[in-house]
Write a protein that holds these residues in place. Sequence first.
Motif, short mmCIF file in Angstrom:
data_model
loop_
_atom_site.label_atom_id
_atom_site.label_comp_id
_atom_site.label_asym_id
_atom_site.label_seq_id
_atom_site.Cartn_x
_atom_site.Cartn_y
_atom_site.Cartn_z
N ALA B 233 19.30 54.40 29.16
CA ALA B 233 19.52 52.96 28.96
C ALA B 233 20.42 52.72 27.75
O ALA B 233 21.36 51.92 27.81
N SER B 234 20.17 53.45 26.67
CA SER B 234 20.96 53.27 25.46
C SER B 234 22.43 53.63 25.71
O SER B 234 23.35 52.90 25.33
N ALA B 235 22.67 54.77 26.39
CA ALA B 235 24.05 55.19 26.66
C ALA B 235 24.74 54.23 27.63
O ALA B 235 25.95 54.03 27.57
N SER B 236 23.95 53.62 28.53
CA SER B 236 24.52 52.70 29.52
C SER B 236 24.63 51.28 29.00
O SER B 236 25.18 50.41 29.68
N GLY B 237 24.05 51.02 27.84
CA GLY B 237 24.07 49.67 27.28
C GLY B 237 23.20 48.70 28.06
O GLY B 237 23.54 47.53 28.23
N THR B 238 22.07 49.18 28.54
CA THR B 238 21.16 48.33 29.33
C THR B 238 19.76 48.41 28.75
O THR B 238 19.48 49.21 27.86
N GLY B 239 18.86 47.57 29.27
CA GLY B 239 17.44 47.74 29.07
C GLY B 239 16.87 48.46 30.28
O GLY B 239 17.62 48.90 31.16
N ALA B 240 15.54 48.59 30.31
CA ALA B 240 14.92 49.23 31.47
C ALA B 240 13.47 48.79 31.58
O ALA B 240 12.82 48.49 30.57
N THR B 241 12.98 48.76 32.81
CA THR B 241 11.56 48.52 33.05
C THR B 241 11.02 49.69 33.86
O THR B 241 11.63 50.10 34.85
N LEU B 242 9.91 50.24 33.40
CA LEU B 242 9.22 51.30 34.16
C LEU B 242 7.94 50.71 34.74
O LEU B 242 7.19 50.04 34.02
N ALA B 243 7.69 50.98 36.02
CA ALA B 243 6.45 50.52 36.65
C ALA B 243 5.40 51.62 36.53
O ALA B 243 5.53 52.69 37.15
N ALA B 244 4.37 51.37 35.72
CA ALA B 244 3.37 52.39 35.43
C ALA B 244 2.75 52.98 36.71
O ALA B 244 2.59 54.20 36.83
N ASP B 245 2.45 52.10 37.66
CA ASP B 245 1.78 52.55 38.88
C ASP B 245 2.65 53.50 39.71
O ASP B 245 2.12 54.28 40.52
N ALA B 246 3.95 53.39 39.53
CA ALA B 246 4.85 54.17 40.38
C ALA B 246 5.10 55.57 39.85
O ALA B 246 5.59 56.44 40.56
N ILE B 247 4.76 55.81 38.58
CA ILE B 247 5.14 57.08 37.95
C ILE B 247 4.36 58.25 38.55
O ILE B 247 3.12 58.23 38.57
N PRO B 248 5.05 59.23 39.09
CA PRO B 248 4.38 60.35 39.77
C PRO B 248 3.76 61.33 38.77
O PRO B 248 4.43 62.25 38.30
N LEU B 249 2.50 61.09 38.45
CA LEU B 249 1.83 61.94 37.46
C LEU B 249 1.52 63.31 38.04
O LEU B 249 1.14 63.44 39.20
N ASP B 250 1.68 64.32 37.22
CA ASP B 250 1.26 65.67 37.57
C ASP B 250 -0.24 65.68 37.85
O ASP B 250 -1.01 64.91 37.25
N ALA B 251 -0.65 66.55 38.76
CA ALA B 251 -2.06 66.56 39.19
C ALA B 251 -3.01 66.96 38.08
O ALA B 251 -4.19 66.63 38.11
N ASP B 252 -2.53 67.67 37.09
CA ASP B 252 -3.44 68.17 36.05
C ASP B 252 -3.45 67.30 34.80
O ASP B 252 -4.39 67.37 34.00
N VAL B 253 -2.42 66.48 34.60
CA VAL B 253 -2.31 65.77 33.33
C VAL B 253 -3.43 64.75 33.16
O VAL B 253 -3.90 64.49 32.04
N GLU B 254 -3.90 64.16 34.27
CA GLU B 254 -4.98 63.18 34.21
C GLU B 254 -6.24 63.82 33.64
O GLU B 254 -6.86 63.32 32.70
N ARG B 255 -6.61 64.98 34.20
CA ARG B 255 -7.81 65.68 33.74
C ARG B 255 -7.70 66.10 32.28
O ARG B 255 -8.61 65.89 31.49
N VAL B 256 -6.55 66.69 31.95
CA VAL B 256 -6.37 67.18 30.57
C VAL B 256 -6.39 66.04 29.57
O VAL B 256 -7.02 66.13 28.51
N ALA B 257 -5.70 64.93 29.90
CA ALA B 257 -5.64 63.80 28.97
C ALA B 257 -7.03 63.21 28.78
O ALA B 257 -7.47 62.99 27.65
N ARG B 258 -7.76 62.98 29.88
CA ARG B 258 -9.10 62.38 29.77
C ARG B 258 -10.04 63.28 28.97
O ARG B 258 -10.83 62.80 28.16
N ALA B 259 -9.92 64.58 29.20
CA ALA B 259 -10.77 65.52 28.45
C ALA B 259 -10.51 65.41 26.95
O ALA B 259 -11.40 65.60 26.13
N GLY B 260 -9.27 65.06 26.58
CA GLY B 260 -8.92 64.92 25.18
C GLY B 260 -9.04 63.49 24.69
O GLY B 260 -8.61 63.18 23.58
N GLY B 261 -9.57 62.59 25.53
CA GLY B 261 -9.71 61.19 25.14
C GLY B 261 -8.39 60.45 25.07
O GLY B 261 -8.26 59.44 24.39
N ALA B 262 -7.36 60.96 25.79
CA ALA B 262 -6.04 60.32 25.74
C ALA B 262 -5.75 59.60 27.05
O ALA B 262 -6.40 59.85 28.07
#
Lengths: 335, 335
Positions: B233-262
Amino acid sequence: VSDLGEQALIARLRARVPPPPAWVTVGIGDDAAAIEPARNELEVLTTDILVEGVHFDRRWSSSTDIGHKALAVNLSDLASMGARPRGALLSLVLPSTFPVAEFDALLGGFLELSTRHGVALLGGNLSTSPGPLIVDVTAIGTVHRRRMLMRSGGRPGDALYVSGTVGGAAAGLARLTAGTATAAGGNEAATAVRRYVRPEARVRLGLVVGRNRAASACVDLSDGLADAVRQLASASGTGATLAADAIPLDADVERVARAGGADPLLTALGGGEDYELLFAVPPRRLKGFQAACRLARDVAVTRVGALTAGTELVLDRGGQTETLPVGFTHFERTG
Amino acid sequence: VSDLGEQALIARLRARVPPPPAWVTVGIGDDAAAIEPARNELEVLTTDILVEGVHFDRRWSSSTDIGHKALAVNLSDLASMGARPRGALLSLVLPSTFPVAEFDALLGGFLELSTRHGVALLGGNLSTSPGPLIVDVTAIGTVHRRRMLMRSGGRPGDALYVSGTVGGAAAGLARLTAGTATAAGGNEAATAVRRYVRPEARVRLGLVVGRNRAASACVDLSDGLADAVRQLASASGTGATLAADAIPLDADVERVARAGGADPLLTALGGGEDYELLFAVPPRRLKGFQAACRLARDVAVTRVGALTAGTELVLDRGGQTETLPVGFTHFERTG
């Protein structure tokens, strides 16, 4: 530098880098650099890495020296191919405690030399480290295929010429290690130290000799004259004889070697980091070679021996011959 | 390795490197490499350095992993430019005590990946060090000027697509740091660890999207999705919106993050080293982009947001918007 962060340092760097030439399509700031190749030329690439505690010591190399030398050693490799330098990538791994003023000085040493040789800084990367300072440069250049100098083109009967003098960097390093850099020795000592901490690559000499097809082979003296002769002869499938009396010793190496009880000639032969060029010159090209060297107006060249049939490497000391001693190698230096 | 010496190691290396392609005029063994540029294409260059204790830990990255990753991170940079990889320079600074078997393994990891992508090893250098293992790679590739992907081509209204999943490398690193790599988590944990220690660059995807001119901009996820969005976005001179629900999370990151309270999403957004690609795609190119991605048969892509007018970077969590968090940066990591 760690309180500034990578983006701030990159901004600091970009503010000091001159605008890129037209052949740079994508310069600093994208994932990679993109350039237009030079028409009808080969692309020449080399990389060399300087690690604190291995290749330099911050007690006696200033940050400016380090930035200069990291580029110079790469330009020397391009020069030995007869290539015209065009651009470079610079990667820095900075100790977290590295002061911003030292970052600026390192960059200044690099940019002074790159500007002088028309080398565009194309990109690279920055990171921080709990460990040593690391300065890594990749340099690119261009050369016409038939004007390129390789190690392997020498033939028995070719004369060997070396540029400048040898042993200066070894003398300078010895003075720094012993802490006598500013002691007895005067200007010659200062010159030797400068040769070690801030070497000059023989860019113009390599380029002019290559363009005039005045040499059959070339290698740089990064690991000393004895090693350079060995590398060139080995790649060319020849032997070589060096005439001890002809070798242009640096003015300080004799004093430093004798003070340490060493043989000045062997110190000079084995001493690395002179970054001079060793050329093999066929007999029919001798005049052309000398004319090219004068044209380059870079540094004097001296005839030091010849390539021979067979594979023997011989040092001729006034008629007494011995096997050429093994040279310096970065690989065995660990401090 | 120090008892073998540089020449013996180079000989060992040369014996394992496949014969170079015809466009390599001078390969390993001279002062520099020389290659023929590809006709009518730009030359793309990138360099990345891996330092033990900074970028990898030998407790959990095998030498094979390290050799692989040192090349993969560079191939990822070429992929994000839409460039076809051609060659690489490899520089190694080896601890004196580094076993020859580990040298062979490191080289094996590098050569397996380079062979798979048709990348010729052109040269580099070897030295020894009293300090950390350092693996430095410069990769070169080619791309047609009008098929090149840059960070700066995005426009407001362009859709943002990311390849593969995000957060896997962060999950893998967290498991390794915590010593739970082989504990609960099964295949997903093993996959996450593998993504961290042995990432795959999206070479074919970047190439096919670039060739089909199906994206307006691209950047790789070396420092995480949030940072990639910011850079593009910075190089293109634009802003950006990311849709949280759409982000393809890795199958393990959910478990690891929750185990660490993140928060799994924030862990994934800020987690570096996924080496996926982020594309900006103009509305009129959406079908062409999807067709190109299918053609690449590399990895799935997911629409995760859009570039916007202005400069704001927004994370949309089901209608609730917040400022996109700052991503991971190599620069602040020191261990």
